[in-house]
Design a protein around this motif. Structure first.
Motif, PDB file in Angstrom:
ATOM      1  N   SER A  35      12.887  33.863  29.396  1.00  0.00           N
ATOM      2  CA  SER A  35      12.311  32.563  29.042  1.00  0.00           C
ATOM      3  C   SER A  35      13.440  31.549  28.945  1.00  0.00           C
ATOM      4  CB  SER A  35      11.541  32.647  27.720  1.00  0.00           C
ATOM      5  OG  SER A  35      12.407  32.918  26.641  1.00  0.00           O
ATOM      6  N   LEU A  36      13.101  30.288  29.185  1.00  0.00           N
ATOM      7  CA  LEU A  36      14.087  29.215  29.133  1.00  0.00           C
ATOM      8  C   LEU A  36      13.505  28.021  28.407  1.00  0.00           C
ATOM      9  CD1 LEU A  36      16.946  28.325  30.101  1.00  0.00           C
ATOM     10  CD2 LEU A  36      15.808  27.289  32.087  1.00  0.00           C
ATOM     11  N   LEU A  37      14.181  27.615  27.343  1.00  0.00           N
ATOM     12  CA  LEU A  37      13.807  26.420  26.592  1.00  0.00           C
ATOM     13  C   LEU A  37      14.857  25.349  26.844  1.00  0.00           C
ATOM     14  CD1 LEU A  37      12.115  24.926  24.395  1.00  0.00           C
ATOM     15  CD2 LEU A  37      13.713  25.887  22.715  1.00  0.00           C
ATOM     16  N   GLN A  66      16.439  33.276  27.097  1.00  0.00           N
ATOM     17  CA  GLN A  66      16.245  34.530  26.379  1.00  0.00           C
ATOM     18  C   GLN A  66      15.845  35.617  27.369  1.00  0.00           C
ATOM     19  OE1 GLN A  66      13.761  32.680  23.012  1.00  0.00           O
ATOM     20  NE2 GLN A  66      14.829  34.379  22.048  1.00  0.00           N
ATOM     21  N   GLN A  67      16.483  36.775  27.220  1.00  0.00           N
ATOM     22  CA  GLN A  67      16.197  37.931  28.063  1.00  0.00           C
ATOM     23  C   GLN A  67      15.646  39.041  27.170  1.00  0.00           C
ATOM     24  OE1 GLN A  67      20.321  37.635  29.028  1.00  0.00           O
ATOM     25  NE2 GLN A  67      19.906  37.649  31.219  1.00  0.00           N
ATOM     26  N   PHE A  68      14.461  39.524  27.522  1.00  0.00           N
ATOM     27  CA  PHE A  68      13.769  40.559  26.762  1.00  0.00           C
ATOM     28  C   PHE A  68      13.621  41.795  27.649  1.00  0.00           C
ATOM     29  CE2 PHE A  68      12.306  36.418  25.311  1.00  0.00           C
ATOM     30  CZ  PHE A  68      12.306  36.522  23.933  1.00  0.00           C
ATOM     31  N   PRO A  69      14.638  42.641  27.722  1.00  0.00           N
ATOM     32  CA  PRO A  69      14.534  43.818  28.590  1.00  0.00           C
ATOM     33  C   PRO A  69      13.530  44.840  28.044  1.00  0.00           C
ATOM     34  CG  PRO A  69      16.592  43.873  27.357  1.00  0.00           C
ATOM     35  CD  PRO A  69      15.925  42.563  27.037  1.00  0.00           C
ATOM     36  N   THR A  77      20.110  35.943  23.863  1.00  0.00           N
ATOM     37  CA  THR A  77      19.905  34.503  24.012  1.00  0.00           C
ATOM     38  C   THR A  77      21.226  33.902  24.463  1.00  0.00           C
ATOM     39  OG1 THR A  77      18.281  34.507  22.224  1.00  0.00           O
ATOM     40  CG2 THR A  77      19.188  32.371  22.873  1.00  0.00           C
ATOM     41  N   THR A  78      21.209  33.284  25.636  1.00  0.00           N
ATOM     42  CA  THR A  78      22.383  32.592  26.145  1.00  0.00           C
ATOM     43  C   THR A  78      22.169  31.108  25.897  1.00  0.00           C
ATOM     44  OG1 THR A  78      22.559  34.245  27.897  1.00  0.00           O
ATOM     45  CG2 THR A  78      23.889  32.237  28.136  1.00  0.00           C
ATOM     46  N   MET A  79      23.125  30.482  25.227  1.00  0.00           N
ATOM     47  CA  MET A  79      23.006  29.073  24.883  1.00  0.00           C
ATOM     48  C   MET A  79      23.924  28.264  25.786  1.00  0.00           C
ATOM     49  SD  MET A  79      22.974  29.936  20.878  1.00  0.00           S
ATOM     50  CE  MET A  79      21.715  31.040  20.267  1.00  0.00           C
ATOM     51  N   PHE A  80      23.309  27.319  26.506  1.00  0.00           N
ATOM     52  CA  PHE A  80      24.017  26.458  27.444  1.00  0.00           C
ATOM     53  C   PHE A  80      24.069  25.042  26.879  1.00  0.00           C
ATOM     54  CE2 PHE A  80      21.982  29.766  29.962  1.00  0.00           C
ATOM     55  CZ  PHE A  80      22.934  30.114  30.914  1.00  0.00           C
ATOM     56  N   ASP A  81      25.212  24.370  27.036  1.00  0.00           N
ATOM     57  CA  ASP A  81      25.296  22.973  26.604  1.00  0.00           C
ATOM     58  C   ASP A  81      24.662  22.070  27.662  1.00  0.00           C
ATOM     59  OD1 ASP A  81      27.231  22.542  28.620  1.00  0.00           O
ATOM     60  OD2 ASP A  81      28.917  22.581  27.208  1.00  0.00           O
ATOM     61  N   ALA A  82      24.693  20.768  27.419  1.00  0.00           N
ATOM     62  CA  ALA A  82      24.039  19.800  28.312  1.00  0.00           C
ATOM     63  C   ALA A  82      24.685  19.765  29.699  1.00  0.00           C
ATOM     64  CB  ALA A  82      24.040  18.416  27.674  1.00  0.00           C
ATOM     65  N   ARG A  83      25.918  20.251  29.830  1.00  0.00           N
ATOM     66  CA  ARG A  83      26.591  20.320  31.135  1.00  0.00           C
ATOM     67  C   ARG A  83      26.301  21.641  31.857  1.00  0.00           C
ATOM     68  NH1 ARG A  83      30.802  19.441  27.661  1.00  0.00           N
ATOM     69  NH2 ARG A  83      31.652  21.414  28.378  1.00  0.00           N
ATOM     70  N   HIS A 171      19.540  34.020  35.884  1.00  0.00           N
ATOM     71  CA  HIS A 171      18.231  33.918  35.231  1.00  0.00           C
ATOM     72  C   HIS A 171      17.918  32.473  34.844  1.00  0.00           C
ATOM     73  CE1 HIS A 171      17.982  38.468  34.072  1.00  0.00           C
ATOM     74  NE2 HIS A 171      17.855  38.252  35.364  1.00  0.00           N
ATOM     75  N   LYS A 172      18.934  31.737  34.421  1.00  0.00           N
ATOM     76  CA  LYS A 172      18.715  30.310  34.112  1.00  0.00           C
ATOM     77  C   LYS A 172      18.288  29.558  35.367  1.00  0.00           C
ATOM     78  CE  LYS A 172      22.125  27.366  33.496  1.00  0.00           C
ATOM     79  NZ  LYS A 172      22.350  26.048  34.036  1.00  0.00           N
ATOM     80  N   GLU A 173      18.923  29.856  36.479  1.00  0.00           N
ATOM     81  CA  GLU A 173      18.571  29.181  37.739  1.00  0.00           C
ATOM     82  C   GLU A 173      17.131  29.472  38.145  1.00  0.00           C
ATOM     83  OE1 GLU A 173      20.040  26.810  39.665  1.00  0.00           O
ATOM     84  OE2 GLU A 173      21.323  26.796  37.871  1.00  0.00           O
ATOM     85  N   ILE A 174      16.711  30.731  38.029  1.00  0.00           N
ATOM     86  CA  ILE A 174      15.339  31.113  38.378  1.00  0.00           C
ATOM     87  C   ILE A 174      14.351  30.263  37.573  1.00  0.00           C
ATOM     88  CG2 ILE A 174      13.585  32.933  38.133  1.00  0.00           C
ATOM     89  CD1 ILE A 174      15.905  34.948  38.747  1.00  0.00           C
ATOM     90  N   LEU A 175      14.586  30.156  36.276  1.00  0.00           N
ATOM     91  CA  LEU A 175      13.628  29.451  35.402  1.00  0.00           C
ATOM     92  C   LEU A 175      13.791  27.934  35.456  1.00  0.00           C
ATOM     93  CD1 LEU A 175      13.542  31.850  32.338  1.00  0.00           C
ATOM     94  CD2 LEU A 175      11.848  31.586  34.157  1.00  0.00           C
TER      95      LEU A 175
END
Length: 180
Positions: A35-37, A66-69, A77-83, A171-175
């Motif tokens: 999932s991606l928020l 968030q990755q739920f295997p 949960t991978t947290m990405f900044d605005a960049r 995974h971020k790119e996919i979502l």
């Protein structure tokens, strides 16, 4: 009773304006839900402190992947900044991951691992796990499961074999392509 945490983070009042997407993947590298928020607008930034290190983990334009295997005892949960730069990986130790009303979830087992891009690894919330055992929220087998999972993950991380963190950007790119 374990706390169930949902991937859409819909209860999070800090996020005023959001975009969200999720998907199920069944690939050689990963089987489970992602999932991606995208926190387009927040009431105020949120930072976490780890000793001398302070990390902003939520602000306008940040993304939480968030990755739920399936059949694993952790969620990442991978947290990405605005960049789009990774600011941290937050690994929740959990009893199980699943889906309810089309939203992925995990049953949290209190212990957490934070991994910073520098490679620094921080164990968190051992006191919460101890309290849960003492109060009877969990039994000894769940307590042992949590510690065993932490130790296994620390070995995988230290040897560069924890593949979920390697999949974060993919995974971020996919979502990102299906954000609503």
């Amino acid at each position: 009773m374990l706390k169930r945490k949902y991937g859409d983070l819909s209860e999070w009042k800090r996020v005023i304006k959001r975009k969200y997407s999720q998907s199920y993947l069944d690939t050689k590298e990963f089987k489970g839900y992602i999932s991606l928020l995208n926190t387009i607008e927040v009431t105020e930034p949120l930072s976490a402190s780890y000793g001398e290190t302070k990390v902003c983990i939520v602000d306008n334009g940040y993304m939480w992947l968030q990755q739920f295997p399936i059949e694993k005892n952790h969620s990442v949960t991978t947290m990405f900044d605005a960049r789009g730069e990774i600011v941290q990986w937050y690994i929740d130790i959990c009893f199980r991951n699943g889906i309810e009303n089309a939203i992925p979830w995990m049953d949290d087992l209190f212990l957490d691992i934070v991994l910073l891009p520098s490679g620094e690894l921080i164990e968190k919330d051992a006191n919460e796990l101890e309290d849960a055992l003492t109060k009877g929220t969990i039994d000894k087998p769940l307590y042992d499961l949590a510690w065993n999972e932490v130790e296994n993950l620390k070995i995988l991380i230290s040897t560069g074999n924890f593949d979920l963190i390697k999949l974060s950007n993919d995974h971020k790119e996919i979502l990102s392509n299906i954000l609503k």
